[in-house]
Design an enzyme around this catalytic site. Structure first.
Site, PDB file in Angstrom:
ATOM      1  CE  LYS A   1      -2.871   2.751   3.083  1.00  0.00           C
ATOM      2  NZ  LYS A   1      -3.750   2.809   4.272  1.00  0.00           N
TER       3      LYS A   1
ATOM      4  N   GLY B   1      -8.223   8.258  10.255  1.00  0.00           N
ATOM      5  CA  GLY B   1      -8.497   8.206  11.685  1.00  0.00           C
ATOM      6  C   GLY B   1      -9.598   9.124  12.174  1.00  0.00           C
TER       7      GLY B   1
END
Lengths: 66, 254
Positions: free
Chosen positions: B96, B157
């Protein structure tokens, strides 16, 4: 002699086999990746590698991340 | 057959799981089991052996695809170096790409990400770039060899949900590759929403790791992802501005 392990100073009495150095510093070699003076070592290269004065050794492992 | 194939591998579960922020690594095996996740992300760090931190690999079943991220990279060059180190760990060739230089919102740098994608794809990595939703950048990443692209739903987040829905929808419509919504999905309904509009998968970390009961939340997300996918395949009914009676407008009693 002085070497740098993960950016910190470490003192050794002399040239040391890399695998011993990694193990002596508390790492389990089977689950880490090692960079020696900026070069990634393959596992096959570990046994022939030694730590010499002023070497930079980075030992990395997988941690939690997203 | 509704199959997701990335990098030549069939992916059985469309919920990808991040492993950061869990109160303890010990929770992770059960979270993986209850979520059914097959693709699991990790980060690569220098570790202080005197700390109690254990190796994440001890907690991820061997049947999972380990997808290291390049977190900590601020440039394409740094991302490439981290990716090569991660591959040297011997856990496969998925990566990633995450290139971030903005510390406040942690928004990715698409330009550097495209550069890193090109280099790593040429080296045989299965590259999944994390990106700001953008059709042109997504197209360039795919041309550079990305196996899928991972636009953010909202900043990492934040648990704020699919704020980027319009652009993600355009990417899904226009790009012939899996679109995986990564970052910001805070609730199972956010994940379902992404799946309903045709996302191939979602990557969830914070919402599960910081839930009061991460194992139960993992299961909730898994159900939501399956529900959303099924709804997408079923074809959503059209919306209208005015009411449209569901019951017959004839034969009334009064």
């Amino acid at each position: 002699m002085k070497v740098y392990l993960n950016g910190k100073d470490v003192f050794l009495s002399g040239e040391t086999p890399l695998v011993d150095f990694v193990r002596d510093n508390g790492f389990r070699p089977e689950r880490v990746v090692i960079q020696h003076n900026g070069r990634i070592l393959t596992r096959e290269e570990w046994s022939g590698a030694s730590v010499r004065e002023n070497d930079r050794i980075d030992v990395l492992q997988f941690v939690g991340g997203g | 057959m509704d199959e997701l194939v990335i990098g030549g591998q069939k992916i059985a579960n469309r919920l990808f799981l991040g492993t950061g922020k869990f109160a303890s690594y010990g929770q992770i095996p059960e979270v993986i089991s209850c979520s059914g996740a097959q693709v699991v992300t990790v980060a690569l760090r220098r570790v202080d052996p005197s700390s109690a931190e254990e190796n994440m690999l001890n907690f991820i079943p061997g049947s999972c695809i380990v997808m290291p991220n390049t977190s900590g990279a601020r440039t394409a060059d740094e991302a490439v170096k981290i990716a090569r180190l991660a591959r040297a760990m011997g856990c496969g060739n998925w990566i990633k790409i995450e290139v971030i230089s903005d510390n406040k919102y942690l928004l990715p740098d698409n330009e550097e990400t495209i550069l890193a994608t090109r280099i790593l794809a040429a080296e045989g990595f299965v590259v999944l770039p994390y990106m700001n939703p953008d059709l042109t950048a997504g197209r360039k990443m795919l041309e550079a060899g990305a196996a899928a692209v991972m636009p953010l739903g909202s900043p990492i987040g934040t648990n704020r949900g699919l704020k980027t829905k319009e652009i993600v929808q355009i990417m899904i419509n226009e790009l012939a590759a899996p679109i995986i919504v990564d970052a910001g999905l805070g609730k199972p309904s956010d994940a379902a929403e992404a799946m309903e509009i045709g996302a191939a998968a979602v990557l969830v970390n914070t919402a599960i790791a910081t839930a009061e009961d991460p194992v139960r939340m993992a299961e909730a997300f898994s159900l939501a992802v399956k529900a959303g996918r099924k709804a997408y395949l079923a074809g959503l009914g059209e919306q209208s501005a005015q009411a449209c009676a569901s019951s017959p407008l004839t034969g009334f009693l009064f």
